[in-house]
Design a protein around this motif. Structure first.
Motif, PDB file in Angstrom:
ATOM      1  N   ALA A   1      19.100  -9.004  -1.035  1.00  0.00           N
ATOM      2  CA  ALA A   1      18.379  -9.848  -0.089  1.00  0.00           C
ATOM      3  C   ALA A   1      16.984  -9.309   0.245  1.00  0.00           C
ATOM      4  O   ALA A   1      16.225  -9.967   0.924  1.00  0.00           O
ATOM      5  CB  ALA A   1      19.188  -9.998   1.191  1.00  0.00           C
ATOM      6  N   ILE A   2      16.648  -8.127  -0.225  1.00  0.00           N
ATOM      7  CA  ILE A   2      15.373  -7.503   0.115  1.00  0.00           C
ATOM      8  C   ILE A   2      14.277  -8.024  -0.817  1.00  0.00           C
ATOM      9  O   ILE A   2      14.388  -7.939  -2.034  1.00  0.00           O
ATOM     10  CB  ILE A   2      15.466  -5.969   0.015  1.00  0.00           C
ATOM     11  CG1 ILE A   2      16.517  -5.442   0.983  1.00  0.00           C
ATOM     12  CG2 ILE A   2      14.116  -5.337   0.290  1.00  0.00           C
ATOM     13  CD1 ILE A   2      16.806  -3.973   0.817  1.00  0.00           C
ATOM     14  N   ASP A   3      13.202  -8.558  -0.229  1.00  0.00           N
ATOM     15  CA  ASP A   3      12.051  -9.012  -1.010  1.00  0.00           C
ATOM     16  C   ASP A   3      11.176  -7.800  -1.295  1.00  0.00           C
ATOM     17  O   ASP A   3      10.518  -7.275  -0.404  1.00  0.00           O
ATOM     18  CB  ASP A   3      11.270 -10.076  -0.236  1.00  0.00           C
ATOM     19  CG  ASP A   3      10.021 -10.536  -0.988  1.00  0.00           C
ATOM     20  OD1 ASP A   3       9.875 -10.189  -2.188  1.00  0.00           O
ATOM     21  OD2 ASP A   3       9.196 -11.225  -0.371  1.00  0.00           O
TER      22      ASP A   3
ATOM     23  N   ALA B   1      18.803   0.466  10.073  1.00  0.00           N
ATOM     24  CA  ALA B   1      19.138   1.277   8.913  1.00  0.00           C
ATOM     25  C   ALA B   1      17.949   1.345   7.962  1.00  0.00           C
ATOM     26  O   ALA B   1      17.211   0.374   7.817  1.00  0.00           O
ATOM     27  CB  ALA B   1      20.351   0.680   8.189  1.00  0.00           C
ATOM     28  N   PRO B   2      17.759   2.494   7.315  1.00  0.00           N
ATOM     29  CA  PRO B   2      16.663   2.575   6.343  1.00  0.00           C
ATOM     30  C   PRO B   2      16.948   1.669   5.148  1.00  0.00           C
ATOM     31  O   PRO B   2      18.100   1.436   4.786  1.00  0.00           O
ATOM     32  CB  PRO B   2      16.665   4.045   5.926  1.00  0.00           C
ATOM     33  CG  PRO B   2      17.988   4.577   6.310  1.00  0.00           C
ATOM     34  CD  PRO B   2      18.498   3.737   7.445  1.00  0.00           C
ATOM     35  N   ILE B   3      15.897   1.183   4.546  1.00  0.00           N
ATOM     36  CA  ILE B   3      16.036   0.327   3.376  1.00  0.00           C
ATOM     37  C   ILE B   3      16.226   1.236   2.165  1.00  0.00           C
ATOM     38  O   ILE B   3      15.346   2.037   1.851  1.00  0.00           O
ATOM     39  CB  ILE B   3      14.804  -0.569   3.201  1.00  0.00           C
ATOM     40  CG1 ILE B   3      14.656  -1.495   4.411  1.00  0.00           C
ATOM     41  CG2 ILE B   3      14.895  -1.373   1.917  1.00  0.00           C
ATOM     42  CD1 ILE B   3      13.381  -2.287   4.424  1.00  0.00           C
ATOM     43  N   PRO B   4      17.377   1.145   1.492  1.00  0.00           N
ATOM     44  CA  PRO B   4      17.622   2.043   0.357  1.00  0.00           C
ATOM     45  C   PRO B   4      16.819   1.625  -0.871  1.00  0.00           C
ATOM     46  O   PRO B   4      16.528   0.448  -1.079  1.00  0.00           O
ATOM     47  CB  PRO B   4      19.120   1.878   0.099  1.00  0.00           C
ATOM     48  CG  PRO B   4      19.436   0.501   0.587  1.00  0.00           C
ATOM     49  CD  PRO B   4      18.505   0.254   1.747  1.00  0.00           C
ATOM     50  N   ALA B   5      16.469   2.614  -1.663  1.00  0.00           N
ATOM     51  CA  ALA B   5      15.777   2.338  -2.920  1.00  0.00           C
ATOM     52  C   ALA B   5      16.794   1.860  -3.941  1.00  0.00           C
ATOM     53  O   ALA B   5      17.968   2.225  -3.883  1.00  0.00           O
ATOM     54  CB  ALA B   5      15.091   3.607  -3.426  1.00  0.00           C
TER      55      ALA B   5
ATOM     56  N   GLU C   1      18.882   1.728  -7.429  1.00  0.00           N
ATOM     57  CA  GLU C   1      19.498   2.835  -8.189  1.00  0.00           C
ATOM     58  C   GLU C   1      18.530   3.466  -9.187  1.00  0.00           C
ATOM     59  O   GLU C   1      18.463   4.668  -9.337  1.00  0.00           O
ATOM     60  CB  GLU C   1      20.739   2.327  -8.913  1.00  0.00           C
ATOM     61  CG  GLU C   1      21.505   3.374  -9.665  1.00  0.00           C
ATOM     62  CD  GLU C   1      22.431   4.176  -8.787  1.00  0.00           C
ATOM     63  OE1 GLU C   1      22.776   5.296  -9.185  1.00  0.00           O
ATOM     64  OE2 GLU C   1      22.804   3.695  -7.712  1.00  0.00           O
ATOM     65  N   ASP C   2      17.736   2.665  -9.899  1.00  0.00           N
ATOM     66  CA  ASP C   2      16.850   3.171 -10.946  1.00  0.00           C
ATOM     67  C   ASP C   2      15.392   3.316 -10.491  1.00  0.00           C
ATOM     68  O   ASP C   2      14.485   3.371 -11.318  1.00  0.00           O
ATOM     69  CB  ASP C   2      16.924   2.254 -12.164  1.00  0.00           C
ATOM     70  CG  ASP C   2      16.540   0.814 -11.820  1.00  0.00           C
ATOM     71  OD1 ASP C   2      16.454   0.485 -10.626  1.00  0.00           O
ATOM     72  OD2 ASP C   2      16.315   0.020 -12.751  1.00  0.00           O
ATOM     73  N   ALA C   3      15.159   3.410  -9.192  1.00  0.00           N
ATOM     74  CA  ALA C   3      13.794   3.493  -8.666  1.00  0.00           C
ATOM     75  C   ALA C   3      13.135   4.820  -9.052  1.00  0.00           C
ATOM     76  O   ALA C   3      13.775   5.867  -9.022  1.00  0.00           O
ATOM     77  CB  ALA C   3      13.816   3.353  -7.145  1.00  0.00           C
ATOM     78  N   PRO C   4      11.844   4.797  -9.416  1.00  0.00           N
ATOM     79  CA  PRO C   4      11.135   6.050  -9.706  1.00  0.00           C
ATOM     80  C   PRO C   4      10.854   6.811  -8.415  1.00  0.00           C
ATOM     81  O   PRO C   4      10.883   6.253  -7.317  1.00  0.00           O
ATOM     82  CB  PRO C   4       9.831   5.573 -10.348  1.00  0.00           C
ATOM     83  CG  PRO C   4       9.627   4.201  -9.795  1.00  0.00           C
ATOM     84  CD  PRO C   4      11.004   3.626  -9.591  1.00  0.00           C
ATOM     85  N   ASN C   5      10.593   8.097  -8.537  1.00  0.00           N
ATOM     86  CA  ASN C   5      10.288   8.945  -7.394  1.00  0.00           C
ATOM     87  C   ASN C   5       8.784   8.850  -7.125  1.00  0.00           C
ATOM     88  O   ASN C   5       7.987   9.549  -7.739  1.00  0.00           O
ATOM     89  CB  ASN C   5      10.705  10.389  -7.681  1.00  0.00           C
ATOM     90  CG  ASN C   5      10.584  11.260  -6.460  1.00  0.00           C
ATOM     91  OD1 ASN C   5      10.377  10.786  -5.354  1.00  0.00           O
ATOM     92  ND2 ASN C   5      10.703  12.554  -6.657  1.00  0.00           N
ATOM     93  N   VAL C   6       8.388   7.945  -6.215  1.00  0.00           N
ATOM     94  CA  VAL C   6       6.978   7.679  -5.931  1.00  0.00           C
ATOM     95  C   VAL C   6       6.747   7.769  -4.428  1.00  0.00           C
ATOM     96  O   VAL C   6       7.552   7.283  -3.645  1.00  0.00           O
ATOM     97  CB  VAL C   6       6.575   6.268  -6.428  1.00  0.00           C
ATOM     98  CG1 VAL C   6       5.156   5.933  -6.037  1.00  0.00           C
ATOM     99  CG2 VAL C   6       6.761   6.160  -7.928  1.00  0.00           C
ATOM    100  N   LEU C   7       5.652   8.400  -4.043  1.00  0.00           N
ATOM    101  CA  LEU C   7       5.257   8.457  -2.640  1.00  0.00           C
ATOM    102  C   LEU C   7       4.092   7.494  -2.453  1.00  0.00           C
ATOM    103  O   LEU C   7       3.064   7.598  -3.125  1.00  0.00           O
ATOM    104  CB  LEU C   7       4.824   9.870  -2.245  1.00  0.00           C
ATOM    105  CG  LEU C   7       4.224  10.020  -0.847  1.00  0.00           C
ATOM    106  CD1 LEU C   7       5.264   9.699   0.217  1.00  0.00           C
ATOM    107  CD2 LEU C   7       3.665  11.411  -0.666  1.00  0.00           C
ATOM    108  N   LEU C   8       4.266   6.541  -1.542  1.00  0.00           N
ATOM    109  CA  LEU C   8       3.221   5.561  -1.256  1.00  0.00           C
ATOM    110  C   LEU C   8       2.870   5.697   0.218  1.00  0.00           C
ATOM    111  O   LEU C   8       3.741   5.634   1.077  1.00  0.00           O
ATOM    112  CB  LEU C   8       3.713   4.142  -1.545  1.00  0.00           C
ATOM    113  CG  LEU C   8       2.768   3.011  -1.152  1.00  0.00           C
ATOM    114  CD1 LEU C   8       1.519   3.048  -2.014  1.00  0.00           C
ATOM    115  CD2 LEU C   8       3.476   1.679  -1.266  1.00  0.00           C
TER     116      LEU C   8
END
Length: 87
Positions: A5-7, A37-41, A43-50
């Protein structure tokens, strides 16, 4: 909150409307734990700091030559970017 459900097409990710109930007292109120609750990344998300900032021109942080000390940003900038993981 279902991950489906997360856009994720726009940043920052907007939280859904509050679905709990707020009364004058705790009795009868209902929390909405998905709201806090925090929005989880994914499963295959890259490790990126924005980092998103507002009203901070490039002339302000010391990282970009400005007068405001930003040691954490200076360390990030000095480290550069890497496409390989270190062990």
């Amino acid at each position: 909150m279902s991950d489906q459900a997360i856009d994720r097409s726009k940043l920052p990710i907007r939280r859904p409307p509050f679905q709990g109930v707020v009364n004058r007292t705790l009795d009868g109120s209902q929390p909405d734990w998905d709201f806090v609750a925090p929005i989880p990344a994914p499963e295959d998300a890259p490790n990126v700091l924005l980092i998103l900032t507002d009203d901070a021109g490039f002339g302000n942080p010391a990282t970009f030559g400005g007068p405001i000390s930003t040691p954490a940003l200076d360390r990030l900038a000095a480290g550069g970017s890497s496409t390989t993981a270190s062990t």
